[in-house]
Design a protein around this motif. Sequence first.
Motif, PDB file in Angstrom:
ATOM      1  N   ASP A 159      -0.865  -6.646  10.664  1.00 35.52           N
ATOM      2  CA  ASP A 159      -1.538  -7.033   9.432  1.00 35.52           C
ATOM      3  C   ASP A 159      -1.576  -8.546   9.252  1.00 35.52           C
ATOM      4  OD1 ASP A 159      -2.091  -4.450   8.777  1.00 35.52           O
ATOM      5  OD2 ASP A 159      -0.461  -4.252   7.321  1.00 35.52           O
ATOM      6  N   TRP A 160      -0.480  -9.211   9.593  1.00 39.41           N
ATOM      7  CA  TRP A 160      -0.462 -10.672   9.424  1.00 39.41           C
ATOM      8  C   TRP A 160      -1.390 -11.345  10.428  1.00 39.41           C
ATOM      9  CZ3 TRP A 160       1.030 -13.697  13.451  1.00 39.41           C
ATOM     10  CH2 TRP A 160       1.765 -13.081  14.454  1.00 39.41           C
ATOM     11  N   SER A 220      -4.767 -11.190   8.918  1.00 39.15           N
ATOM     12  CA  SER A 220      -4.857 -12.152   7.822  1.00 39.15           C
ATOM     13  C   SER A 220      -5.097 -13.564   8.346  1.00 39.15           C
ATOM     14  CB  SER A 220      -3.585 -12.127   6.990  1.00 39.15           C
ATOM     15  OG  SER A 220      -3.369 -10.856   6.461  1.00 39.15           O
TER      16      SER A 220
END
Length: 69
Positions: free
Chosen positions: A59-60, A63
């Motif tokens: 997820d990071w 992002s």
Amino acid sequence: MNWSLLLLFFLLLVLFLKTPGIIRLRSARDAAAFYGIWVLTVMVTLADWADWPQLRPLDWVRSVMELLS
């Protein structure tokens, strides 16, 4: 086999294989980027393995990629 454990083994392999190339570049910026992303990935993977509340391992990355594009 646990996916987090497999990912940690892969990350260790990448560290051992790519460190000589990073050192050969003699670029502090490239080394900081590589090791920073590597440490962040290991920390998130360990947190996921321990079932701590956090972002999932990729997820990071998504992002950061959204910020860069």
